[in-house]
Write a protein that holds these residues in place. Structure first.
Motif, PDB file in Angstrom:
ATOM      1  N   MET A  73      56.450-130.273   6.895  1.00 61.52           N
ATOM      2  CA  MET A  73      54.999-130.088   7.020  1.00 61.52           C
ATOM      3  C   MET A  73      54.571-130.095   8.488  1.00 61.52           C
ATOM      4  SD  MET A  73      53.403-132.358   3.886  1.00 61.52           S
ATOM      5  CE  MET A  73      52.074-132.819   4.934  1.00 61.52           C
ATOM      6  N   LYS A  74      55.087-131.058   9.244  1.00 63.85           N
ATOM      7  CA  LYS A  74      54.718-131.162  10.660  1.00 63.85           C
ATOM      8  C   LYS A  74      55.183-129.925  11.423  1.00 63.85           C
ATOM      9  CE  LYS A  74      54.962-134.266  14.586  1.00 63.85           C
ATOM     10  NZ  LYS A  74      55.459-135.537  15.090  1.00 63.85           N
ATOM     11  N   ALA A  75      56.410-129.492  11.156  1.00 62.55           N
ATOM     12  CA  ALA A  75      56.938-128.315  11.843  1.00 62.55           C
ATOM     13  C   ALA A  75      56.134-127.063  11.503  1.00 62.55           C
ATOM     14  CB  ALA A  75      58.407-128.118  11.487  1.00 62.55           C
ATOM     15  N   MET A  76      55.624-126.980  10.277  1.00 63.22           N
ATOM     16  CA  MET A  76      54.829-125.805   9.898  1.00 63.22           C
ATOM     17  C   MET A  76      53.521-125.736  10.670  1.00 63.22           C
ATOM     18  SD  MET A  76      55.460-125.150   5.809  1.00 63.22           S
ATOM     19  CE  MET A  76      54.032-126.044   5.387  1.00 63.22           C
ATOM     20  N   THR A  77      53.022-126.859  11.148  1.00 61.53           N
ATOM     21  CA  THR A  77      51.769-126.840  11.910  1.00 61.53           C
ATOM     22  C   THR A  77      51.993-126.466  13.362  1.00 61.53           C
ATOM     23  OG1 THR A  77      51.857-129.188  12.486  1.00 61.53           O
ATOM     24  CG2 THR A  77      50.723-128.597  10.428  1.00 61.53           C
ATOM     25  N   THR A  78      53.234-126.593  13.848  1.00 63.04           N
ATOM     26  CA  THR A  78      53.493-126.322  15.259  1.00 63.04           C
ATOM     27  C   THR A  78      54.397-125.113  15.491  1.00 63.04           C
ATOM     28  OG1 THR A  78      55.374-127.843  15.269  1.00 63.04           O
ATOM     29  CG2 THR A  78      53.227-128.740  15.897  1.00 63.04           C
ATOM     30  N   ASP A  79      55.273-124.806  14.535  1.00 62.50           N
ATOM     31  CA  ASP A  79      56.268-123.755  14.741  1.00 62.50           C
ATOM     32  C   ASP A  79      56.559-123.033  13.430  1.00 62.50           C
ATOM     33  OD1 ASP A  79      58.206-122.200  16.001  1.00 62.50           O
ATOM     34  OD2 ASP A  79      59.795-123.657  15.612  1.00 62.50           O
ATOM     35  N   ALA A  80      55.522-122.534  12.788  1.00 63.60           N
ATOM     36  CA  ALA A  80      55.696-121.865  11.493  1.00 63.60           C
ATOM     37  C   ALA A  80      56.384-120.524  11.698  1.00 63.60           C
ATOM     38  CB  ALA A  80      54.354-121.682  10.801  1.00 63.60           C
ATOM     39  N   ASP A  81      57.655-120.476  11.376  1.00 64.24           N
ATOM     40  CA  ASP A  81      58.432-119.250  11.496  1.00 64.24           C
ATOM     41  C   ASP A  81      58.992-118.920  10.116  1.00 64.24           C
ATOM     42  OD1 ASP A  81      59.641-117.049  12.659  1.00 64.24           O
ATOM     43  OD2 ASP A  81      60.536-118.190  14.296  1.00 64.24           O
ATOM     44  N   VAL A  82      59.647-117.780   9.986  1.00 60.38           N
ATOM     45  CA  VAL A  82      60.094-117.330   8.668  1.00 60.38           C
ATOM     46  C   VAL A  82      61.029-118.328   7.989  1.00 60.38           C
ATOM     47  CG1 VAL A  82      59.738-114.864   9.018  1.00 60.38           C
ATOM     48  CG2 VAL A  82      61.907-115.890   9.670  1.00 60.38           C
ATOM     49  N   ASP A  83      61.865-119.025   8.755  1.00 59.10           N
ATOM     50  CA  ASP A  83      62.781-119.973   8.140  1.00 59.10           C
ATOM     51  C   ASP A  83      62.046-121.162   7.527  1.00 59.10           C
ATOM     52  OD1 ASP A  83      62.082-120.844  10.692  1.00 59.10           O
ATOM     53  OD2 ASP A  83      64.025-121.775  11.095  1.00 59.10           O
ATOM     54  N   LEU A  84      61.045-121.681   8.235  1.00 65.90           N
ATOM     55  CA  LEU A  84      60.288-122.828   7.711  1.00 65.90           C
ATOM     56  C   LEU A  84      59.386-122.423   6.550  1.00 65.90           C
ATOM     57  CD1 LEU A  84      59.308-124.664  11.004  1.00 65.90           C
ATOM     58  CD2 LEU A  84      61.205-125.142   9.467  1.00 65.90           C
ATOM     59  N   ILE A  85      58.762-121.271   6.657  1.00 63.36           N
ATOM     60  CA  ILE A  85      57.901-120.803   5.576  1.00 63.36           C
ATOM     61  C   ILE A  85      58.748-120.524   4.328  1.00 63.36           C
ATOM     62  CG2 ILE A  85      56.286-119.010   4.837  1.00 63.36           C
ATOM     63  CD1 ILE A  85      55.174-121.010   6.929  1.00 63.36           C
ATOM     64  N   SER A  86      59.923-119.948   4.517  1.00 64.35           N
ATOM     65  CA  SER A  86      60.833-119.718   3.380  1.00 64.35           C
ATOM     66  C   SER A  86      61.224-121.039   2.736  1.00 64.35           C
ATOM     67  CB  SER A  86      62.083-118.960   3.835  1.00 64.35           C
ATOM     68  OG  SER A  86      61.750-117.680   4.312  1.00 64.35           O
ATOM     69  N   GLU A 120      47.937-123.854   4.664  1.00 66.69           N
ATOM     70  CA  GLU A 120      47.093-125.041   4.755  1.00 66.69           C
ATOM     71  C   GLU A 120      48.007-126.245   4.623  1.00 66.69           C
ATOM     72  OE1 GLU A 120      43.752-125.292   2.009  1.00 66.69           O
ATOM     73  OE2 GLU A 120      43.903-123.120   1.762  1.00 66.69           O
ATOM     74  N   VAL A 121      47.978-127.122   5.602  1.00 70.20           N
ATOM     75  CA  VAL A 121      48.750-128.357   5.540  1.00 70.20           C
ATOM     76  C   VAL A 121      47.747-129.491   5.472  1.00 70.20           C
ATOM     77  CG1 VAL A 121      50.396-129.849   6.715  1.00 70.20           C
ATOM     78  CG2 VAL A 121      50.667-127.365   6.827  1.00 70.20           C
ATOM     79  N   ALA A 122      47.813-130.255   4.390  1.00 68.92           N
ATOM     80  CA  ALA A 122      46.882-131.369   4.189  1.00 68.92           C
ATOM     81  C   ALA A 122      47.640-132.675   4.328  1.00 68.92           C
ATOM     82  CB  ALA A 122      46.229-131.273   2.811  1.00 68.92           C
ATOM     83  N   GLU A 123      47.438-133.331   5.465  1.00 70.43           N
ATOM     84  CA  GLU A 123      48.066-134.620   5.695  1.00 70.43           C
ATOM     85  C   GLU A 123      47.110-135.709   5.261  1.00 70.43           C
ATOM     86  OE1 GLU A 123      49.986-135.111   9.465  1.00 70.43           O
ATOM     87  OE2 GLU A 123      50.200-132.956   9.684  1.00 70.43           O
ATOM     88  N   SER A 124      47.629-136.910   5.187  1.00 70.30           N
ATOM     89  CA  SER A 124      46.838-138.059   4.787  1.00 70.30           C
ATOM     90  C   SER A 124      45.681-138.254   5.755  1.00 70.30           C
ATOM     91  CB  SER A 124      47.710-139.321   4.782  1.00 70.30           C
ATOM     92  OG  SER A 124      46.937-140.452   4.524  1.00 70.30           O
TER      93      SER A 124
END
Length: 134
Positions: A73-86, A120-124
């Motif tokens: 989740m944290k990585a998707m907010t800073t470095d959302a690339d095809v590998d993380l989204i996949s 959308e990333v929803a953290e606490s």
């Protein structure tokens, strides 16, 4: 002969758990478990929350990406690339009950750049919530 002295107990008194403290702990737990994300790719929505991720999914995610769920989740907010989204789509599909292999899920750059893509990333709400990966 003088009477032997008993050692003194210098420990602090036990804390009593009040109903209010139990309620706060339950809310904090619910907030932590509700952390998650929602992805939209070409009109299809994929979502997952921490409370839905099984140990088996978490192990396979870490084995394939090096990230646990919160790290993803944290990585998707800073470095959302095809590998993380996949990987995020794979987690969402596994949480939904699909037995899809990790390598079978691929999101392309074309899909990420389309008008129908969103993350959308929803953290606490609580910044000091305990991190189970720590």
């Amino acid at each position: 002969m003088p009477e032997a002295r008993k050692p003194q107990d210098h420990r602090p008194p036990a804390k009593k758990t009040t109903a209010a403290a139990k309620k706060r702990a339950a809310v904090s737990k619910e907030e932590a478990l509700s952390q998650g994300y929602r992805l939209t790719i070409d009109g299809e929505t994929f979502q997952a929350q921490l409370g839905d991720v099984t140990p088996a999914i978490a192990r396979e995610l870490r084995k394939n990406t090096g990230f646990g769920f919160l790290g993803l989740m944290k990585a998707m907010t800073t470095d959302a690339d095809v590998d993380l989204i996949s990987a995020a789509v794979w987690v969402a599909r596994r949480v939904a009950g699909e037995g899809v292999p990790f390598d079978a899920v691929e999101v392309s750059y074309a899909e990420m750049l389309s008008d129908g893509f969103g993350v959308e990333v929803a953290e606490s709400e609580k910044a000091d919530a305990p991190d189970p990966e720590a």
